[in-house]
Design a protein around this motif. Structure first.
Motif, PDB file in Angstrom:
ATOM      1  N   LEU A   1       0.861  -1.186   0.000  1.00  0.00           N
ATOM      2  CA  LEU A   1       0.000   0.000   0.000  1.00  0.00           C
ATOM      3  C   LEU A   1       0.897   1.235   0.000  1.00  0.00           C
ATOM      4  O   LEU A   1       1.783   1.362   0.849  1.00  0.00           O
ATOM      5  N   VAL A   2       0.652   2.154  -0.943  1.00  0.00           N
ATOM      6  CA  VAL A   2       1.484   3.341  -1.086  1.00  0.00           C
ATOM      7  C   VAL A   2       0.621   4.595  -0.975  1.00  0.00           C
ATOM      8  O   VAL A   2      -0.341   4.761  -1.736  1.00  0.00           O
ATOM      9  N   PHE A   3       0.964   5.461  -0.031  1.00  0.00           N
ATOM     10  CA  PHE A   3       0.317   6.766   0.063  1.00  0.00           C
ATOM     11  C   PHE A   3       1.131   7.746  -0.771  1.00  0.00           C
ATOM     12  O   PHE A   3       2.261   8.078  -0.436  1.00  0.00           O
ATOM     13  N   GLY A   4       0.524   8.218  -1.875  1.00  0.00           N
ATOM     14  CA  GLY A   4       1.192   9.173  -2.737  1.00  0.00           C
ATOM     15  C   GLY A   4       1.511   8.605  -4.108  1.00  0.00           C
ATOM     16  O   GLY A   4       2.112   7.536  -4.220  1.00  0.00           O
ATOM     17  N   LEU A   5       1.084   9.315  -5.162  1.00  0.00           N
ATOM     18  CA  LEU A   5       1.470   8.999  -6.531  1.00  0.00           C
ATOM     19  C   LEU A   5       2.656   9.898  -6.859  1.00  0.00           C
ATOM     20  O   LEU A   5       2.525  11.124  -6.906  1.00  0.00           O
TER      21      LEU A   5
ATOM     22  N   GLU B   1      -4.118  12.292  -2.845  1.00  0.00           N
ATOM     23  CA  GLU B   1      -5.047  13.353  -2.468  1.00  0.00           C
ATOM     24  C   GLU B   1      -5.721  14.002  -3.666  1.00  0.00           C
ATOM     25  O   GLU B   1      -6.751  14.661  -3.530  1.00  0.00           O
ATOM     26  N   ASN B   2      -5.147  13.843  -4.855  1.00  0.00           N
ATOM     27  CA  ASN B   2      -5.642  14.520  -6.050  1.00  0.00           C
ATOM     28  C   ASN B   2      -6.429  13.537  -6.922  1.00  0.00           C
ATOM     29  O   ASN B   2      -5.852  12.680  -7.577  1.00  0.00           O
ATOM     30  N   ARG B   3      -7.740  13.679  -6.921  1.00  0.00           N
ATOM     31  CA  ARG B   3      -8.562  12.730  -7.672  1.00  0.00           C
ATOM     32  C   ARG B   3      -8.326  12.821  -9.174  1.00  0.00           C
ATOM     33  O   ARG B   3      -8.411  11.816  -9.896  1.00  0.00           O
ATOM     34  N   TYR B   4      -8.022  14.015  -9.664  1.00  0.00           N
ATOM     35  CA  TYR B   4      -7.802  14.188 -11.095  1.00  0.00           C
ATOM     36  C   TYR B   4      -6.485  13.538 -11.525  1.00  0.00           C
ATOM     37  O   TYR B   4      -6.414  12.915 -12.584  1.00  0.00           O
ATOM     38  N   TYR B   5      -5.486  13.675 -10.702  1.00  0.00           N
ATOM     39  CA  TYR B   5      -4.203  13.058 -11.042  1.00  0.00           C
ATOM     40  C   TYR B   5      -4.301  11.537 -10.933  1.00  0.00           C
ATOM     41  O   TYR B   5      -3.729  10.809 -11.754  1.00  0.00           O
ATOM     42  N   ALA B   6      -5.053  11.053  -9.942  1.00  0.00           N
ATOM     43  CA  ALA B   6      -5.234   9.604  -9.797  1.00  0.00           C
ATOM     44  C   ALA B   6      -5.938   9.038 -11.033  1.00  0.00           C
ATOM     45  O   ALA B   6      -5.558   7.977 -11.554  1.00  0.00           O
ATOM     46  N   ALA B   7      -6.962   9.757 -11.520  1.00  0.00           N
ATOM     47  CA  ALA B   7      -7.683   9.308 -12.717  1.00  0.00           C
ATOM     48  C   ALA B   7      -6.769   9.365 -13.947  1.00  0.00           C
ATOM     49  O   ALA B   7      -6.802   8.474 -14.810  1.00  0.00           O
ATOM     50  N   TYR B   8      -5.933  10.382 -14.017  1.00  0.00           N
ATOM     51  CA  TYR B   8      -4.999  10.521 -15.139  1.00  0.00           C
ATOM     52  C   TYR B   8      -3.999   9.368 -15.161  1.00  0.00           C
ATOM     53  O   TYR B   8      -3.729   8.784 -16.229  1.00  0.00           O
ATOM     54  N   VAL B   9      -3.448   9.046 -14.007  1.00  0.00           N
ATOM     55  CA  VAL B   9      -2.464   7.961 -13.930  1.00  0.00           C
ATOM     56  C   VAL B   9      -3.102   6.635 -14.318  1.00  0.00           C
ATOM     57  O   VAL B   9      -2.513   5.843 -15.066  1.00  0.00           O
TER      58      VAL B   9
ATOM     59  N   PRO C   1      -3.138   1.650 -17.177  1.00  0.00           N
ATOM     60  CA  PRO C   1      -4.260   0.842 -16.675  1.00  0.00           C
ATOM     61  C   PRO C   1      -3.852  -0.202 -15.636  1.00  0.00           C
ATOM     62  O   PRO C   1      -4.703  -0.683 -14.875  1.00  0.00           O
ATOM     63  N   GLU C   2      -2.579  -0.545 -15.598  1.00  0.00           N
ATOM     64  CA  GLU C   2      -2.141  -1.546 -14.619  1.00  0.00           C
ATOM     65  C   GLU C   2      -2.043  -0.973 -13.210  1.00  0.00           C
ATOM     66  O   GLU C   2      -1.907  -1.723 -12.229  1.00  0.00           O
ATOM     67  N   ILE C   3      -2.126   0.350 -13.071  1.00  0.00           N
ATOM     68  CA  ILE C   3      -2.034   1.000 -11.766  1.00  0.00           C
ATOM     69  C   ILE C   3      -3.402   1.043 -11.102  1.00  0.00           C
ATOM     70  O   ILE C   3      -4.398   1.435 -11.713  1.00  0.00           O
ATOM     71  N   ASP C   4      -3.440   0.648  -9.849  1.00  0.00           N
ATOM     72  CA  ASP C   4      -4.677   0.649  -9.057  1.00  0.00           C
ATOM     73  C   ASP C   4      -4.592   1.808  -8.063  1.00  0.00           C
ATOM     74  O   ASP C   4      -3.891   1.712  -7.042  1.00  0.00           O
ATOM     75  N   ALA C   5      -5.281   2.918  -8.358  1.00  0.00           N
ATOM     76  CA  ALA C   5      -5.148   4.130  -7.549  1.00  0.00           C
ATOM     77  C   ALA C   5      -6.509   4.633  -7.082  1.00  0.00           C
ATOM     78  O   ALA C   5      -7.503   4.550  -7.814  1.00  0.00           O
TER      79      ALA C   5
END
Length: 310
Positions: free
Chosen positions: A120-124, A145-153, A158-162
Motif C-alpha cells: 500500500l502506497v500513500f502518494g502517486l 489526495e488529487n482525484r484528477y491526477y489519480a484518474a490521469y495515472v 491501466p495496470e495502476i490501481d489508484a
C-alpha cells in the motif's frame, strides 16, 4: 389284449413352472445388457481421457509460454532487472525523485516479502511505476489526495490501481490532532479497529471497503503534501498505517511501514507517536523504516507495553 391307448401318458406343466423359466431368462438378459453397457461406457470414457491427455500434451509442446504464464507471473524479478530499474529510476532528472540509497532500501524490503506481497502506497510520485514493477506478482494499491491526477495515472497506466482520498487535516493542527487521538485511544482512535467505521479525526475512512480487508505487508508513506501549514500533511496517513498494521488479520504478523521525508517534523513526530521509536529498525536522512506486529483487539496503547482491557 389291452389297447395301446390305455398306455398313453399325459404330462401337464404347471403354469408357475412356465412363468419361472421366463422370468429367469429376463433376468439373465438384463444382467448381460447391464455389463455390456458398463463395458461400453468404460471404453468411451477411457478413449476420451486419452484423447484429452494427448491434446494437452500437444498444446504444451506447441505453446509452452501460455502453460507457464501463471507460474512466471508469481516468480520474483531477476536481480539484474531489479538493479537496472533502481539505477535508471534514481538517475532521473525529476527534482523530487528518490536517491539510489532510499530506493534500494525499499526494494530490499519488497524482495524479502513473501510472494505475493501486498503493498500500500500513500502518494502517486515519480516512483509509482517503479513500485508496481518491483512488487511483481503482488498486489499494489496507491492512495493520493488529487482525484484528477489519480484518474490521469490510471488512464495512462491501466495496470495502476489508484484511489483518491479527501484529507481534512492541516499541518498546523498536528499537535491538536495528536492530543485528540490520545484522548480517544480507547474509543474512535483505537490502535486496532476497522477504520471504515471510525470517526477518529486522524483515521482515513473513505477508501473502498476492500482496502481495509487486505493484510498489508508493506506500507509506504510518501504522501500527501507537507509543504506548508495549510497542506494536509501526513499525520492521517501515518496514523492509518499504524492501525492497519496492528489490525492485520492474516499472513505474516509483521508489517513494514516506511516513511519518506523522515527528517521533517510531521513525519518524525507522528512516526514516533503512532509507529513508535522502539519499532524503528533503520533510518537514513530521508527514510524511517518501522516493523509493526499485529496485536490483540483489546490493546489500547500505540507504543510501549500494550495494556489490555480488564
Amino acid at each position: 389284449m389291452k389297447s395301446n391307448s390305455n398306455n398313453t401318458k399325459l404330462i401337464l406343466l404347471h403354469p408357475y413352472i412356465q412363468k419361472q423359466g421366463s422370468s429367469n431368462r429376463l433376468w439373465l438378459l438384463a444382467l448381460v445388457s447391464f455389463f455390456t453397457l458398463a463395458f461400453l461406457g468404460t471404453l468411451i470414457y477411457s478413449r476420451e481421457s486419452i484423447v484429452a491427455g494427448a491434446a494437452s500434451r500437444v498444446a504444451l509442446v506447441n505453446n509452452p509460454a501460455s502453460s507457464s504464464a501463471t507460474a512466471a507471473a508469481n516468480e520474483p524479478l531477476p536481480t539484474t532487472v531489479i538493479n537496472a530499474l533502481i539505477h535508471y529510476a534514481s538517475r532521473s532528472n525529476d527534482t523530487y525523485h528518490m536517491s539510489h540509497k532510499d530506493i534500494k532500501l525499499i526494494s530490499d524490503v519488497l524482495r524479502k516479502c513473501a510472494t505475493p506481497c501486498n503493498l500500500l502506497v500513500f502518494g502517486l510520485t515519480h516512483e509509482t511505476l517503479l513500485w508496481k514493477a518491483l512488487n511483481h506478482g503482488g498486489r499494489t494499491v496507491f492512495v493520493d489526495e488529487n482525484r484528477y491526477y489519480a484518474a490521469y495515472v490510471e488512464e495512462r497506466h491501466p495496470e495502476i490501481d489508484a484511489y483518491d482520498v479527501q484529507y481534512t487535516t492541516k499541518m498546523s493542527e498536528m499537535m491538536e490532532l495528536i492530543a485528540s487521538a490520545k484522548e480517544q485511544v480507547r474509543g474512535e482512535c483505537r490502535p486496532v479497529q476497522n477504520l471504515l467505521f471510525s470517526e477518529c479525526r486522524l483515521g482515513i475512512n473513505d477508501l473502498p471497503n476492500h482496502v481495509y480487508e487486505v493484510s498489508w505487508d508493506v506500507i509506504l508513506v510518501d504522501g500527501p503534501r507537507g509543504d506548508g501549514p495549510d497542506a494536509p500533511g501526513r499525520m492521517s496517513a501515518i496514523f492509518t498505517a499504524g492501525v492497519l498494521a496492528r489490525s492485520k488479520k492474516g499472513g505474516n504478523p509483521k508489517t513494514h511501514v516506511i516513511l519518506h521525508d523522515y527528517y521533517r517534523n510531521v513525519e518524525k513526530i507522528c512516526g514516533d507517536e503512532f509507529l513508535c521509536r522502539g519499532n524503528r529498525v533503520e533510518s537514513t536522512d530521508m527514510i524511517g523504516h518501522f516493523v509493526l506486529e499485529r496485536v490483540d483487539a483489546n490493546s489500547f496503547q500505540f507504543c510501549g507495553h500494550n495494556r489490555t482491557a480488564s
